[in-house]
Design a protein around this motif. Structure first.
Motif, PDB file in Angstrom:
ATOM      1  N   GLN A  84     103.998 -43.348  19.791  1.00 29.37           N
ATOM      2  CA  GLN A  84     102.608 -43.792  19.669  1.00 29.37           C
ATOM      3  C   GLN A  84     101.707 -43.029  20.628  1.00 29.37           C
ATOM      4  OE1 GLN A  84     102.568 -48.046  20.249  1.00 29.37           O
ATOM      5  NE2 GLN A  84     102.812 -48.456  18.076  1.00 29.37           N
ATOM      6  N   ALA A  85     102.139 -42.910  21.890  1.00 26.10           N
ATOM      7  CA  ALA A  85     101.320 -42.216  22.881  1.00 26.10           C
ATOM      8  C   ALA A  85     101.171 -40.738  22.527  1.00 26.10           C
ATOM      9  CB  ALA A  85     101.922 -42.374  24.270  1.00 26.10           C
ATOM     10  N   LEU A  86     102.256 -40.084  22.107  1.00 23.41           N
ATOM     11  CA  LEU A  86     102.182 -38.673  21.741  1.00 23.41           C
ATOM     12  C   LEU A  86     101.329 -38.460  20.495  1.00 23.41           C
ATOM     13  CD1 LEU A  86     105.831 -37.457  22.422  1.00 23.41           C
ATOM     14  CD2 LEU A  86     103.753 -36.611  23.531  1.00 23.41           C
ATOM     15  N   THR A  87     101.400 -39.388  19.542  1.00 25.01           N
ATOM     16  CA  THR A  87     100.568 -39.289  18.344  1.00 25.01           C
ATOM     17  C   THR A  87      99.098 -39.325  18.719  1.00 25.01           C
ATOM     18  OG1 THR A  87     102.260 -40.307  16.947  1.00 25.01           O
ATOM     19  CG2 THR A  87     100.003 -40.383  16.132  1.00 25.01           C
ATOM     20  N   LEU A  88      98.751 -40.148  19.698  1.00 23.42           N
ATOM     21  CA  LEU A  88      97.365 -40.210  20.155  1.00 23.42           C
ATOM     22  C   LEU A  88      96.980 -38.944  20.906  1.00 23.42           C
ATOM     23  CD1 LEU A  88      94.721 -41.677  20.495  1.00 23.42           C
ATOM     24  CD2 LEU A  88      95.727 -43.001  22.372  1.00 23.42           C
ATOM     25  N   LEU A  89      97.849 -38.450  21.763  1.00 24.00           N
ATOM     26  CA  LEU A  89      97.548 -37.251  22.544  1.00 24.00           C
ATOM     27  C   LEU A  89      97.501 -35.996  21.664  1.00 24.00           C
ATOM     28  CD1 LEU A  89      99.814 -38.030  25.598  1.00 24.00           C
ATOM     29  CD2 LEU A  89      97.390 -37.404  25.783  1.00 24.00           C
ATOM     30  N   GLY A  90      98.478 -35.839  20.794  1.00 21.80           N
ATOM     31  CA  GLY A  90      98.499 -34.701  19.877  1.00 21.80           C
ATOM     32  C   GLY A  90      98.893 -33.379  20.491  1.00 21.80           C
ATOM     33  N   VAL A  91      99.407 -33.381  21.726  1.00 25.27           N
ATOM     34  CA  VAL A  91      99.804 -32.143  22.405  1.00 25.27           C
ATOM     35  C   VAL A  91     101.075 -32.400  23.208  1.00 25.27           C
ATOM     36  CG1 VAL A  91      97.433 -31.278  22.606  1.00 25.27           C
ATOM     37  CG2 VAL A  91      98.401 -32.658  24.459  1.00 25.27           C
ATOM     38  N   PRO A  92     101.848 -31.349  23.529  1.00 24.02           N
ATOM     39  CA  PRO A  92     103.006 -31.526  24.407  1.00 24.02           C
ATOM     40  C   PRO A  92     102.569 -32.167  25.718  1.00 24.02           C
ATOM     41  CG  PRO A  92     103.040 -29.344  23.414  1.00 24.02           C
ATOM     42  CD  PRO A  92     101.711 -29.947  23.064  1.00 24.02           C
ATOM     43  N   SER A  93     103.307 -33.189  26.155  1.00 19.35           N
ATOM     44  CA  SER A  93     102.850 -33.970  27.306  1.00 19.35           C
ATOM     45  C   SER A  93     104.008 -34.362  28.209  1.00 19.35           C
ATOM     46  CB  SER A  93     102.130 -35.242  26.834  1.00 19.35           C
ATOM     47  OG  SER A  93     101.029 -34.924  26.010  1.00 19.35           O
ATOM     48  N   ALA A  94     103.694 -34.513  29.486  1.00 23.67           N
ATOM     49  CA  ALA A  94     104.679 -34.933  30.476  1.00 23.67           C
ATOM     50  C   ALA A  94     104.868 -36.448  30.416  1.00 23.67           C
ATOM     51  CB  ALA A  94     104.218 -34.519  31.873  1.00 23.67           C
ATOM     52  N   PRO A  95     106.046 -36.940  30.793  1.00 25.51           N
ATOM     53  CA  PRO A  95     106.303 -38.386  30.752  1.00 25.51           C
ATOM     54  C   PRO A  95     105.276 -39.209  31.514  1.00 25.51           C
ATOM     55  CG  PRO A  95     108.365 -37.197  31.052  1.00 25.51           C
ATOM     56  CD  PRO A  95     107.265 -36.171  31.136  1.00 25.51           C
ATOM     57  N   LYS A  96     104.798 -38.727  32.655  1.00 20.98           N
ATOM     58  CA  LYS A  96     103.824 -39.499  33.432  1.00 20.98           C
ATOM     59  C   LYS A  96     102.540 -39.714  32.642  1.00 20.98           C
ATOM     60  CE  LYS A  96     101.521 -39.715  37.930  1.00 20.98           C
ATOM     61  NZ  LYS A  96     101.363 -39.044  39.248  1.00 20.98           N
ATOM     62  N   LEU A  97     102.055 -38.664  31.960  1.00 21.75           N
ATOM     63  CA  LEU A  97     100.844 -38.806  31.156  1.00 21.75           C
ATOM     64  C   LEU A  97     101.105 -39.715  29.958  1.00 21.75           C
ATOM     65  CD1 LEU A  97      97.947 -38.094  30.402  1.00 21.75           C
ATOM     66  CD2 LEU A  97      98.809 -36.012  29.298  1.00 21.75           C
ATOM     67  N   ILE A  98     102.264 -39.579  29.339  1.00 22.83           N
ATOM     68  CA  ILE A  98     102.602 -40.433  28.202  1.00 22.83           C
ATOM     69  C   ILE A  98     102.557 -41.896  28.619  1.00 22.83           C
ATOM     70  CG2 ILE A  98     104.493 -41.095  26.659  1.00 22.83           C
ATOM     71  CD1 ILE A  98     105.314 -38.110  26.677  1.00 22.83           C
ATOM     72  N   GLY A  99     103.133 -42.210  29.783  1.00 19.27           N
ATOM     73  CA  GLY A  99     103.114 -43.579  30.274  1.00 19.27           C
ATOM     74  C   GLY A  99     101.704 -44.066  30.563  1.00 19.27           C
ATOM     75  N   SER A 100     100.870 -43.207  31.141  1.00 18.50           N
ATOM     76  CA  SER A 100      99.488 -43.591  31.451  1.00 18.50           C
ATOM     77  C   SER A 100      98.687 -43.857  30.186  1.00 18.50           C
ATOM     78  CB  SER A 100      98.810 -42.484  32.272  1.00 18.50           C
ATOM     79  OG  SER A 100      99.453 -42.304  33.514  1.00 18.50           O
ATOM     80  N   VAL A 101      98.887 -43.020  29.164  1.00 15.23           N
ATOM     81  CA  VAL A 101      98.167 -43.204  27.903  1.00 15.23           C
ATOM     82  C   VAL A 101      98.601 -44.498  27.228  1.00 15.23           C
ATOM     83  CG1 VAL A 101      97.919 -42.279  25.559  1.00 15.23           C
ATOM     84  CG2 VAL A 101      97.672 -40.770  27.537  1.00 15.23           C
ATOM     85  N   TYR A 102      99.888 -44.766  27.237  1.00 15.25           N
ATOM     86  CA  TYR A 102     100.352 -46.003  26.595  1.00 15.25           C
ATOM     87  C   TYR A 102      99.786 -47.221  27.317  1.00 15.25           C
ATOM     88  CZ  TYR A 102     103.226 -49.112  23.863  1.00 15.25           C
ATOM     89  OH  TYR A 102     103.633 -50.095  22.987  1.00 15.25           O
ATOM     90  N   ALA A 103      99.810 -47.210  28.638  1.00 15.71           N
ATOM     91  CA  ALA A 103      99.295 -48.349  29.402  1.00 15.71           C
ATOM     92  C   ALA A 103      97.804 -48.534  29.182  1.00 15.71           C
ATOM     93  CB  ALA A 103      99.596 -48.149  30.884  1.00 15.71           C
ATOM     94  N   ALA A 104      97.070 -47.437  28.944  1.00 15.35           N
ATOM     95  CA  ALA A 104      95.615 -47.515  28.806  1.00 15.35           C
ATOM     96  C   ALA A 104      95.180 -47.971  27.416  1.00 15.35           C
ATOM     97  CB  ALA A 104      94.991 -46.151  29.117  1.00 15.35           C
ATOM     98  N   PHE A 105      95.948 -47.632  26.386  1.00 16.40           N
ATOM     99  CA  PHE A 105      95.476 -47.866  25.016  1.00 16.40           C
ATOM    100  C   PHE A 105      96.364 -48.786  24.171  1.00 16.40           C
ATOM    101  CE2 PHE A 105      93.509 -43.789  26.194  1.00 16.40           C
ATOM    102  CZ  PHE A 105      92.182 -44.088  25.929  1.00 16.40           C
ATOM    103  N   PHE A 106      97.505 -49.175  24.695  1.00 17.08           N
ATOM    104  CA  PHE A 106      98.414 -50.034  23.936  1.00 17.08           C
ATOM    105  C   PHE A 106      98.852 -51.203  24.807  1.00 17.08           C
ATOM    106  CE2 PHE A 106      98.861 -45.706  22.336  1.00 17.08           C
ATOM    107  CZ  PHE A 106      98.666 -45.888  20.977  1.00 17.08           C
ATOM    108  N   PRO A 107      99.302 -52.298  24.194  1.00 21.24           N
ATOM    109  CA  PRO A 107      99.764 -53.436  24.988  1.00 21.24           C
ATOM    110  C   PRO A 107     101.121 -53.151  25.616  1.00 21.24           C
ATOM    111  CG  PRO A 107     100.053 -53.887  22.643  1.00 21.24           C
ATOM    112  CD  PRO A 107      99.304 -52.595  22.744  1.00 21.24           C
ATOM    113  N   GLY A 108     101.266 -53.457  26.879  1.00 22.79           N
ATOM    114  CA  GLY A 108     102.528 -53.251  27.567  1.00 22.79           C
ATOM    115  C   GLY A 108     102.568 -51.917  28.284  1.00 22.79           C
ATOM    116  N   ASP A 109     103.758 -51.523  28.724  1.00 19.33           N
ATOM    117  CA  ASP A 109     103.921 -50.246  29.415  1.00 19.33           C
ATOM    118  C   ASP A 109     105.288 -49.675  29.080  1.00 19.33           C
ATOM    119  OD1 ASP A 109     105.839 -51.543  31.083  1.00 19.33           O
ATOM    120  OD2 ASP A 109     104.209 -52.292  32.327  1.00 19.33           O
ATOM    121  N   ILE A 110     105.504 -48.422  29.488  1.00 18.61           N
ATOM    122  CA  ILE A 110     106.771 -47.741  29.236  1.00 18.61           C
ATOM    123  C   ILE A 110     107.507 -47.626  30.564  1.00 18.61           C
ATOM    124  CG2 ILE A 110     107.878 -45.642  28.412  1.00 18.61           C
ATOM    125  CD1 ILE A 110     105.423 -45.074  26.735  1.00 18.61           C
ATOM    126  N   PRO A 111     108.674 -48.230  30.699  1.00 17.47           N
ATOM    127  CA  PRO A 111     109.433 -48.091  31.947  1.00 17.47           C
ATOM    128  C   PRO A 111     109.784 -46.630  32.199  1.00 17.47           C
ATOM    129  CG  PRO A 111     110.352 -49.824  30.529  1.00 17.47           C
ATOM    130  CD  PRO A 111     109.370 -49.063  29.704  1.00 17.47           C
TER     131      PRO A 111
END
Length: 280
Positions: A84-111
């Motif tokens: 979900q987070a990568l689909t929103l970002l649309g570019v190769p991304s580091a795990p830290k950014l993926i976690g930040s995007v998920y926490a900002a735009f989706f319910p919950g977080d990624i451990p």
């Protein structure tokens, strides 16, 4: 999140996507490019329907997350959260950014601990049963060696050019992600987490900050990011397209998703030999 009206359930869509992928491979193997193109178009529509069913309508406000710990962590499997987070970002991304995007735009977080072995698990799954899943979380590939780029995740359904990173790609991907996140945030009132994330992007893009420190106008951020992206996009696109052509000619299916480690090791050995280094 229930699927939008008229959109099949995610499980049904995943089965349909798997069928279409197999159909594309069969058509290509038999040389029937016309059928392959038609099936590929159906596949894209099915993948878009899957995104709609899982991500929902971006314009609808999200329901408050329940207070229970398991709800705060998110009920989706980690790989789906990352997708979900990568689909929103649309570019190769580091795990830290993926976690930040998920926490900002989706319910919950990624451990964070769950992301450590995720790509290895995905590669193992693919090599055991190729294309059994509708998508895989895979490595970005370096444009020079076609080796896995350290610490960058992508989605297997993206075009190969989108999954390759060259010298200009970190900046162009940063700007492209800023545009996508700003556009997404602009569809509704951004949450505090989303504002903080947008500020991190805006503070590194000239002209993106136009108000109080810590607050960002998504429209201003998107416009500033597009302006700089126009400067770099074409050079980066050419480098990625050239590397993608080499990848299609030189790599097998698994290597196109997860990179060629042998090429990277051989190149490293050549460089050590040319500089006079030995293994002693």
């Amino acid at each position: 999140m229930p699927p939008s009206p008229g959109v099949p359930a995610p499980d049904a869509l995943e089965a349909r996507i798997a069928e279409l992928r197999a159909g594309v491979r069969r058509a290509m193997a038999s040389g029937d490019r016309r059928t392959a193109r038609e099936l590929r178009a159906d596949l894209r529509r099915a993948e878009q329907d899957w995104d709609t069913a899982v991500l929902g309508d971006a314009g609808e406000p999200e329901a408050p997350a329940p207070a229970a710990p398991e709800a705060r962590r998110g009920l989706l499997p980690v790989r789906e959260q990352v997708h979900q987070a990568l689909t929103l970002l649309g570019v190769p991304s580091a795990p830290k950014l993926i976690g930040s995007v998920y926490a900002a735009f989706f319910p919950g977080d990624i451990p964070g601990t769950r992301l450590t072995s995720l790509r290895r698990d995905e590669e193992r799954s693919f090599r055991t049963a190729p294309y059994a899943r509708p998508y895989y979380l895979c490595a970005a590939l370096t444009a020079d060696l076609l080796a896995p780029a350290r610490g960058l995740l992508t989605v297997s359904t993206w075009p190969l050019e989108q999954r390759i990173v060259g010298p200009l790609s970190p900046r162009t991907d940063f700007l492209a992600a800023a545009v996508r996140l700003a556009e997404h945030a602009g569809r509704s009132a951004p949450s505090a987490d989303a504002q903080r994330l947008l500020w991190r992007f805006a503070s590194n893009i000239p002209g993106a900050v136009a108000g109080t420190v810590g607050t960002v106008d998504p429209a201003v951020l998107a416009e500033a990011a597009r302006a700089e992206l126009d400067v770099h996009r074409e050079s980066d696109r050419r480098r990625r397209a050239s590397a993608a052509g080499r990848a299609r000619a030189q790599l097998d299916d698994a290597e196109r998703l997860f990179g060629s480690r042998l090429r990277a090791l051989q190149d490293s050995a050549r460089r050590r030999a040319s500089s006079g280094e030995t293994d002693r």
